[in-house]
Enzyme design. Structure first.
Site, PDB file in Angstrom:
ATOM      1  N   ASN A 103      -0.144   3.940  -4.672  1.00  0.00           N
ATOM      2  CA  ASN A 103       0.304   5.237  -5.188  1.00  0.00           C
ATOM      3  C   ASN A 103      -0.248   5.356  -6.603  1.00  0.00           C
ATOM      4  O   ASN A 103       0.275   4.749  -7.529  1.00  0.00           O
ATOM      5  CB  ASN A 103       1.837   5.307  -5.193  1.00  0.00           C
ATOM      6  CG  ASN A 103       2.345   6.576  -5.868  1.00  0.00           C
ATOM      7  OD1 ASN A 103       1.587   7.515  -6.080  1.00  0.00           O
ATOM      8  ND2 ASN A 103       3.629   6.593  -6.199  1.00  0.00           N
ATOM      9  N   LYS A 153      -0.192   7.797  -8.523  1.00  0.00           N
ATOM     10  CA  LYS A 153       0.568   8.721  -9.376  1.00  0.00           C
ATOM     11  C   LYS A 153      -0.408   9.665 -10.105  1.00  0.00           C
ATOM     12  O   LYS A 153      -1.466   9.981  -9.557  1.00  0.00           O
ATOM     13  CB  LYS A 153       1.463   7.956 -10.355  1.00  0.00           C
ATOM     14  CG  LYS A 153       2.282   6.875  -9.662  1.00  0.00           C
ATOM     15  CD  LYS A 153       3.415   6.390 -10.513  1.00  0.00           C
ATOM     16  CE  LYS A 153       4.017   5.163  -9.891  1.00  0.00           C
ATOM     17  NZ  LYS A 153       5.357   4.890 -10.383  1.00  0.00           N
ATOM     18  N   HIS A 193       9.386  10.610  -3.214  1.00  0.00           N
ATOM     19  CA  HIS A 193       9.269   9.558  -4.236  1.00  0.00           C
ATOM     20  C   HIS A 193      10.345   9.801  -5.302  1.00  0.00           C
ATOM     21  O   HIS A 193      10.670  10.950  -5.631  1.00  0.00           O
ATOM     22  CB  HIS A 193       7.870   9.583  -4.861  1.00  0.00           C
ATOM     23  CG  HIS A 193       7.604   8.384  -5.722  1.00  0.00           C
ATOM     24  ND1 HIS A 193       8.095   8.279  -6.997  1.00  0.00           N
ATOM     25  CD2 HIS A 193       6.927   7.245  -5.480  1.00  0.00           C
ATOM     26  CE1 HIS A 193       7.732   7.114  -7.513  1.00  0.00           C
ATOM     27  NE2 HIS A 193       7.020   6.462  -6.603  1.00  0.00           N
ATOM     28  N   GLU A 244      10.266   9.742  -8.380  1.00  0.00           N
ATOM     29  CA  GLU A 244       9.844  10.583  -9.514  1.00  0.00           C
ATOM     30  C   GLU A 244       9.938  12.061  -9.155  1.00  0.00           C
ATOM     31  O   GLU A 244      10.222  12.897 -10.015  1.00  0.00           O
ATOM     32  CB  GLU A 244       8.432  10.165  -9.956  1.00  0.00           C
ATOM     33  CG  GLU A 244       8.481   8.822 -10.677  1.00  0.00           C
ATOM     34  CD  GLU A 244       7.232   7.969 -10.571  1.00  0.00           C
ATOM     35  OE1 GLU A 244       6.170   8.479 -10.201  1.00  0.00           O
ATOM     36  OE2 GLU A 244       7.347   6.760 -10.848  1.00  0.00           O
ATOM     37  N   GLU A 247      12.278   1.765  -2.294  1.00  0.00           N
ATOM     38  CA  GLU A 247      11.841   1.579  -3.679  1.00  0.00           C
ATOM     39  C   GLU A 247      13.053   1.669  -4.604  1.00  0.00           C
ATOM     40  O   GLU A 247      13.461   2.791  -4.984  1.00  0.00           O
ATOM     41  CB  GLU A 247      10.846   2.668  -4.066  1.00  0.00           C
ATOM     42  CG  GLU A 247       9.584   2.675  -3.208  1.00  0.00           C
ATOM     43  CD  GLU A 247       8.412   3.267  -3.960  1.00  0.00           C
ATOM     44  OE1 GLU A 247       7.394   2.582  -4.066  1.00  0.00           O
ATOM     45  OE2 GLU A 247       8.518   4.398  -4.473  1.00  0.00           O
ATOM     46  N   GLY A 264       7.835   0.577 -11.834  1.00  0.00           N
ATOM     47  CA  GLY A 264       7.132   0.635 -13.107  1.00  0.00           C
ATOM     48  C   GLY A 264       7.816  -0.136 -14.235  1.00  0.00           C
ATOM     49  O   GLY A 264       7.453   0.013 -15.396  1.00  0.00           O
ATOM     50  N   SER A 268       7.280  -2.569  -8.587  1.00  0.00           N
ATOM     51  CA  SER A 268       6.644  -3.677  -9.308  1.00  0.00           C
ATOM     52  C   SER A 268       6.166  -4.791  -8.386  1.00  0.00           C
ATOM     53  O   SER A 268       6.251  -5.970  -8.730  1.00  0.00           O
ATOM     54  CB  SER A 268       7.587  -4.224 -10.393  1.00  0.00           C
ATOM     55  OG  SER A 268       7.878  -3.208 -11.339  1.00  0.00           O
ATOM     56  N   GLY A 284       2.390   0.913  -7.056  1.00  0.00           N
ATOM     57  CA  GLY A 284       2.033   1.838  -8.125  1.00  0.00           C
ATOM     58  C   GLY A 284       1.030   1.211  -9.075  1.00  0.00           C
ATOM     59  O   GLY A 284      -0.174   1.193  -8.820  1.00  0.00           O
ATOM     60  N   GLY A 285       1.521   0.668 -10.167  1.00  0.00           N
ATOM     61  CA  GLY A 285       0.653   0.152 -11.225  1.00  0.00           C
ATOM     62  C   GLY A 285      -0.449  -0.784 -10.732  1.00  0.00           C
ATOM     63  O   GLY A 285      -1.608  -0.663 -11.158  1.00  0.00           O
TER      64      GLY A 285
HETATM   65  C1  PEP Z   1       5.682   3.485  -6.999  1.00  0.00           C
HETATM   66  O1  PEP Z   1       5.532   4.347  -7.863  1.00  0.00           O
HETATM   67  O2  PEP Z   1       5.781   3.835  -5.821  1.00  0.00           O
HETATM   68  C2  PEP Z   1       5.747   2.086  -7.420  1.00  0.00           C
HETATM   69  C3  PEP Z   1       6.207   1.211  -6.577  1.00  0.00           C
HETATM   70  O3  PEP Z   1       5.331   1.809  -8.700  1.00  0.00           O
HETATM   71  P1  PEP Z   1       5.146   0.332  -9.364  1.00  0.00           P
HETATM   72  O4  PEP Z   1       4.468  -0.538  -8.339  1.00  0.00           O
HETATM   73  O5  PEP Z   1       4.326   0.573 -10.564  1.00  0.00           O
HETATM   74  O6  PEP Z   1       6.518  -0.180  -9.656  1.00  0.00           O
END
Ligand code: PEP
Length: 248
Positions: free
Chosen positions: A9, A11, A94, A96, A166, A172, A211, A232-233
């Site tokens: 993802n 983002k 999501h 966010e 999640e 994040g 994460s 994500g990251g």
């Molecule tokens: C996400 O935004 O779906 C996510 C899991 O982010 P991160 O891996 O950065 O925690």
């Protein structure tokens, strides 16, 4: 045996130049991955993904879609537009979007239906906040999120969704649910699906997100009900993303 799925993802990150390097790096390093692999990208880069990923084993998806079919909805992107570019997945709900755009459980359910009826695979995100976990409400919150989606789907349709658990406090932040904490929620989610359609529940991929990184992916992915990751990251660097794919 469920095939694992590792989905990135991105983002609101990327540029044509950076994406070209990242996508090439993923394609070059993928080898014969045993799991399915996809990246979920910002809408302006659909055409770039369509052309860069054509003929490769890397699928791609959107990060949201409109609940509406077409028409006077300024700024929205429809399922048909996603499909026009060969999109396969759409993240819905999501945290966010739930937090910053006020998306309710009911809207997330309707978007899930829109994606499914259009031929996209929805990746339905659920997860509790830190306050909800600390007050012992994880099962109630996550259960209500998934129940709203299940109420909108037929027993057959539910076999065609992907779920991503999640925990909001892990997204994040560098904090990750332990494999046991995640497994407990994943098993609860699968039991909820099974109450509606036991055979379909066995097929549904339930991803963990929050994460997930190269150094914690293996133990999370070893749990019986963790069928992959929404990343994500760590999906923004080819080497990190590929290390998670290798762990799967
Ligand atoms: C996400 O935004 O779906 C996510 C899991 O982010 P991160 O891996 O950065 O925690």
């Amino acid at each position: 045996m469920r095939r694992k799925l590792i989905a990135g993802n991105w983002k609101m990150n990327g540029s044509q130049a950076a994406n070209a390097v990242l996508l090439q790096g993923i394609k070059d390093g993928l080898g014969n991955a045993a799991c399915a692999v996809a990246v979920c990208v910002p809408a302006p880069y659909f055409a770039q993904c369509q052309s860069a990923l054509a003929g490769s084993a890397v699928g791609w998806g959107a990060q949201d879609l409109s609940v509406h079919e077409a028409g006077a909805y300024t700024g929205e992107v429809s399922a048909a537009m996603l499909l026009d570019f060969g999109c396969a997945y759409a993240i819905v709900g999501h945290s966010e979007r739930r937090t910053y755009h006020g998306e309710s459980n009911e809207l997330v359910a309707q978007k899930t239906v829109r994606a499914l009826k259009s031929g996209l695979t929805p990746i339905v995100c659920v997860g509790e906040s830190l306050a909800e976990r600390e007050s012992g409400n994880t099962a109630a919150v996550v259960g209500a999120q998934v129940d709203a989606v299940l109420a909108a789907l037929s027993g057959d349709e539910l076999g065609n969704i992907v779920i991503a658990y999640e925990p909001v406090w892990a997204i994040g932040t560098g904090k990750t649910a332990t494999p046991e904490m995640a497994q407990e929620v994943h098993a609860m989610l699968r039991a909820r699906l099974a109450a509606k359609n036991p055979a379909a529940a066995e097929r549904v991929q339930i991803l963990y997100g929050g994460s997930m990184k190269p150094d914690n992916a293996k133990e999370l992915l070893a749990m019986p009900d963790i069928d992959g990751g929404l990343i994500g990251g760590a999906s923004l660097k080819a080497a990190d993303f590929l290390a998670i794919v290798a762990a799967a």
